[in-house]
Design a protein around this motif. Structure first.
Motif, mmCIF file in Angstrom:
data_model
loop_
_atom_site.group_PDB
_atom_site.id
_atom_site.type_symbol
_atom_site.label_atom_id
_atom_site.label_comp_id
_atom_site.label_asym_id
_atom_site.label_seq_id
_atom_site.Cartn_x
_atom_site.Cartn_y
_atom_site.Cartn_z
ATOM 1 N N ARG A 63 0.821 -1.217 0.000
ATOM 2 C CA ARG A 63 0.000 0.000 0.000
ATOM 3 C C ARG A 63 0.843 1.250 0.000
ATOM 4 N N ILE A 64 1.918 1.201 0.810
ATOM 5 C CA ILE A 64 2.798 2.374 0.867
ATOM 6 C C ILE A 64 3.403 2.634 -0.499
ATOM 7 N N ARG A 65 3.806 1.555 -1.135
ATOM 8 C CA ARG A 65 4.424 1.702 -2.448
ATOM 9 C C ARG A 65 3.478 2.378 -3.409
ATOM 10 N N MET A 66 2.231 1.936 -3.336
ATOM 11 C CA MET A 66 1.276 2.537 -4.259
ATOM 12 C C MET A 66 1.116 4.010 -4.009
ATOM 13 N N ALA A 67 1.069 4.362 -2.740
ATOM 14 C CA ALA A 67 0.908 5.779 -2.420
ATOM 15 C C ALA A 67 2.083 6.581 -2.929
ATOM 16 N N LYS A 68 3.257 5.970 -2.824
ATOM 17 C CA LYS A 68 4.426 6.743 -3.221
ATOM 18 C C LYS A 68 4.576 6.850 -4.710
ATOM 19 N N LYS A 69 4.086 5.864 -5.371
ATOM 20 C CA LYS A 69 4.244 5.898 -6.824
ATOM 21 C C LYS A 69 3.724 7.200 -7.382
ATOM 22 N N GLY A 70 2.633 7.629 -6.795
ATOM 23 C CA GLY A 70 2.046 8.872 -7.271
ATOM 24 C C GLY A 70 3.050 9.994 -7.246
ATOM 25 N N THR A 71 3.713 10.154 -6.116
ATOM 26 C CA THR A 71 4.624 11.277 -5.989
ATOM 27 C C THR A 71 5.884 11.105 -6.823
#
Lengths: 197, 638
Positions: free
Chosen positions: B432-440
């Protein structure tokens, strides 16, 4: 008095000093100095009095090498002028006032009082030996040069040699004052402790 | 010395006047105290909450931040106060420490947060008062265990195989961690199956089967189908021997392996068979041989490699060794006492079964454990009395150590459960964290696109520009500078994986996206972008005189790392963490843009595998100054 009684009393008694103005009048300290002193005192002893054990404990912390309890006992008696068994802030501040802001004569009188354990107005050899031994005890075991067992005695003999003018085996207040005022070293040293606070 | 003692120092010095007449020498000069003697009130503003205290209070501990001149760095001249951007609730405790001399640990606070505050203010945690010290220690130990479990688990489970590990190392890993490869898993299940088969065969061969024609008596199946059982046994033993030899070969430290419990069990499980083969068929030794066959039942312990519960049980027993020892000892004492008493009490009776004291041991044990078979029964009154005392005391003696053992087991079991649960949750969390960061992280690529556009069309750039904060601008500019420096560009996952798939090992430079997968045969024969190869290459770069050759450089590193950028507003916004994912080509999701900044471990999110060395090669190429360490990639966060 046993310790239990002391403890009980400590928790019940909460001594408050007289007003700041009065203390200022009685001692040679300014209001600010008294405030600083009292804050430190109150922090350490919230009940407002110090009993002998606490006093010994506090004093021993400054001399971790040796055993300061005997000397602290004599000091305690010197501070506790009213012989109540505990030191209140007024006693504390009065003694400090003499030691730090008093005249030479007052300081020397205070010292004489300290040495005169039984408060009979004379210092004899036994009292002096006790005091000197107590001071040497504070040095502890590891000294250089090595402490010999008769060092206190020799010290006392030298002291009496100097102080006892009429060689009657005791030193009176006048003899003491006289001898000390003759000694330059002592006079000079007395000035050193004026800026402690 | 305690703080309060400092306040008594003037008094002690004053009392020194009493020594003066006795002094043989002159007193030394006192130290000059130049500091302003008048006490003043200091204002401390901690995140908006104002604290006030005397300067003297803070001066009590001169080796801490507040007591030393270090606090001047936080002095705000406009407001004339010291401003600390920290937690004000914890500051309360810190300040109380100065006031009272005792440091307390607030139980509702997280232990790590508290530790950080203490570290910031320069206070050693050892001075926590006795009232709170135990709690502090317990929580700290628990936390450390948890962290250790985590890192251990991560290393063990997710660490990809080093590429140039010998087959031996890989074999060992396969044995220890069956989940890493399919072969290992297959082998694991096969051995499990054969253990079960072997144990069942051992059991079944003693069951009486119908006798063959011509015999009356029932025969145990083992003798009826002797050949069949022998073949089965041989097969199992062969498999076990093979497994044991493989393990022995693969073990990193053979001596240590041979001494380990599992290896001993393995040996004991297969020895009887070989001994049986070797031994001749005569009468005397076959008795001993039969005993040896008993050891075949130890094969069941081989299951402990397959079952964690069994391992936990074994571990619990080991950790409760002292309690068990105590139990055993006290039982022995009681048994001896009661056996003696019973023997002498029953001595007179005719036909008494208590023929000797050792014979009475059996009675005592059966009675104390409340079994009561009834084969030995006291007949005299005295015997009965002592017998009842015996059974009562038996209950007590056994009941005493049992709760300790049970609680130990429970603790260890729960710890294990927790570890497993955490591991399972970890993967989800990380995903989940990875997904959130992908955005940035994609923001940078967006920026580059916009710039490319902007070269042609200034309007759209202006639009895009407005949407980004000043911080982002500077950040992206920095990344751009890095690209220019290394003459490589950041890209995204798709492009990279495409490239990776079209090349295996080789030298190819593609100018467009400048992804030359250059690791090349020199560094990495085994595959596309494994972590260790990068690291080693980086080291080699560091050590060698790497010129700025485009060719043989691992710029893949630049791709392998992800920015773990928490949204830029936070302090740790530029904590990029190189997530060293196993890069079997095209598999993992990794995005570009590295910025790795040394961060204290506390700030990093849980993807904290050791931060990748990745950026270093790029920088090293040009600076060659950076020493290779994990955390020393320093592109400062502006």
């Amino acid at each position: 008095r046993n310790k239990a009684d002391d403890d009980l009393e400590m928790t019940m008694v909460c001594h408050r000093p007289e007003g700041l103005d009065q203390l200022e009048a009685q001692t040679n300290f300014s209001k600010r100095e008294l405030q600083v002193l009292y804050r430190g005192f109150k922090n350490e002893c919230p009940s407002g009095v110090v009993n002998e054990d606490t006093f010994k404990q506090i004093y021993s912390q400054f001399f971790p090498h040796g055993d300061a309890s005997t000397y602290a006992h004599y000091l305690f008696n010197a501070f506790d002028t009213g012989h109540t068994g505990s030191i209140k802030f007024e006693d504390f501040v009065t003694a400090l006032s003499i030691l730090l802001r008093g005249s030479v004569t007052e300081k020397l009188q205070w010292t004489f009082n300290l040495y005169d354990i039984n408060r009979d107005g004379y210092i004899n050899k036994e009292e002096m030996t006790d005091i000197v031994r107590a001071i040497y005890d504070m040095m502890g075991k590891y000294t250089y040069p090595v402490l010999k067992t008769d060092a206190p005695k020799q010290h006392v003999d030298a002291f009496f040699q100097k102080m006892d003018k009429n060689k009657d085996g005791v030193v009176t207040l006048d003899e003491f004052l006289l001898s000390c005022q003759e000694d330059e070293n002592i006079m000079r040293s007395l000035q050193l402790f004026e800026n402690v606070i | 010395m305690a703080a309060g003692v400092a306040t008594w120092l003037p008094f002690a010095r004053a009392a020194a006047v009493g020594w003066l007449p006795l002094a043989k020498k002159t007193m030394p000069k006192p130290p000059v105290d130049n500091s302003s003697r008048s006490d003043e009130i200091l204002y401390l503003n901690v995140s908006g909450v104002r604290f006030q205290t005397w300067k003297n209070t803070l001066d009590r501990y001169p080796d801490t931040l507040l007591g030393s001149s270090e606090k001047e760095f936080f002095f705000n001249e406009d407001t004339e106060e010291y401003f600390f951007d920290r937690d004000h609730e914890m500051f309360r405790h810190i300040l109380n420490f100065y006031r009272t001399g005792k440091l307390h640990y607030p139980r509702h606070e997280c232990i790590q947060a508290f530790d950080e505050e203490l570290a910031f203010y320069g206070i050693v945690p050892e001075i926590i008062g006795d009232c709170c010290m135990e709690e502090y220690r317990d929580r700290k130990k628990e936390n450390q265990e948890r962290l250790a479990e985590d890192t251990e688990a991560n290393e063990v489970m997710d660490a990809p195989l080093p590429p140039d590990s010998t087959p031996r190392e890989r074999l060992w890993r396969a044995f220890e961690n069956p989940h890493t490869s399919t072969m290992a898993l297959v082998f694991y299940y096969v051995t499990g199956f054969f253990i079960a088969v072997s144990v069942i065969a051992n059991v079944v061969e003693t069951v009486p089967c119908r006798p063959p024609e011509g015999r009356v008596k029932d025969l145990p199946c083992g003798e009826k189908y002797q050949l069949a059982f022998f073949c089965m046994d041989t097969a199992c033993v062969l498999i076990f021997t093979f497994e044991y030899l493989m393990r022995l070969f693969a073990a990193p430290s053979r001596c240590k392996f041979m001494r380990s419990v599992m290896s001993v069990i393995d040996v004991v499980a297969i020895m009887p068979y070989y001994i049986g083969l070797v031994m001749p068929e005569n009468e005397d030794v076959s008795g001993a041989f039969v005993t040896l066959r008993v050891f075949r039942v130890f094969r069941i312990f081989k299951f402990s490699r397959h079952s964690q519960g069994l391992r936990i049980l074994g571990y619990t027993l080991k950790s409760c060794a002292s309690e068990l020892g105590f139990l055993l000892f006290s039982l022995t004492m009681a048994i001896i006492i009661f056996a003696t008493v019973m023997f002498y009490a029953e001595k007179g009776t005719k036909g008494s079964t208590f023929t000797s004291i050792p014979a009475s041991f059996w009675y005592t044990i059966v009675t104390m454990t409340t079994l009561g078979y009834g084969d030995m029964v006291p007949n005299t009154i005295a015997g009965k009395i002592f017998g009842s005392i015996c059974s009562l005391s038996g209950v007590l003696v056994i009941a005493l150590p049992v709760p300790v053992i049970v609680s130990n087991f429970s603790r260890i079991y729960h710890q294990n459960q927790r570890a497993d649960k955490r591991r399972a949750q970890q993967k989800v969390r990380l995903a989940r964290i990875r997904m959130a960061k992908k955005g940035t992280t994609n923001a940078f690529l967006q920026y580059k696109e916009d710039r490319a556009l902007g070269d042609r069309d200034s309007d759209s750039t202006a639009l895009c520009v407005k949407n980004r904060s000043a911080f982002e601008h500077q950040h992206h500019h920095l990344l751009h500078c890095l690209e220019k420096t290394t003459n490589h560009e950041f890209t995204d996952e798709l492009t990279y994986s495409e490239l990776c798939m079209t090349e295996s090992v080789g030298f190819r430079t593609s100018r467009s996206t400048s992804l030359s997968s250059q690791q090349g045969a020199q560094n990495n024969p085994t595959g596309c972008c494994p972590r260790r190869a990068r690291r080693r290459a980086a080291m080699r770069l560091a050590n060698s005189t790497a010129s700025v050759s485009r060719g043989s450089v691992q710029e893949l590193d630049t791709l392998h790392v992800k920015t773990t950028s928490i949204p830029p507003q936070t302090r740790s916004s530029l904590n990029a963490q190189a997530d060293d994912l196993k890069l079997n080509c095209g598999e993992q999701d990794f995005t570009a843009a590295i910025i790795s900044i040394p961060t204290p471990p506390a700030n990093t999110p849980d993807e904290s595998l050791p931060p990748s060395p990745a950026p270093i090669p790029g920088i090293l190429r040009n600076t060659r100054a950076t020493a290779y360490t994990h955390e020393t990639v320093k592109i400062s966060s502006l």
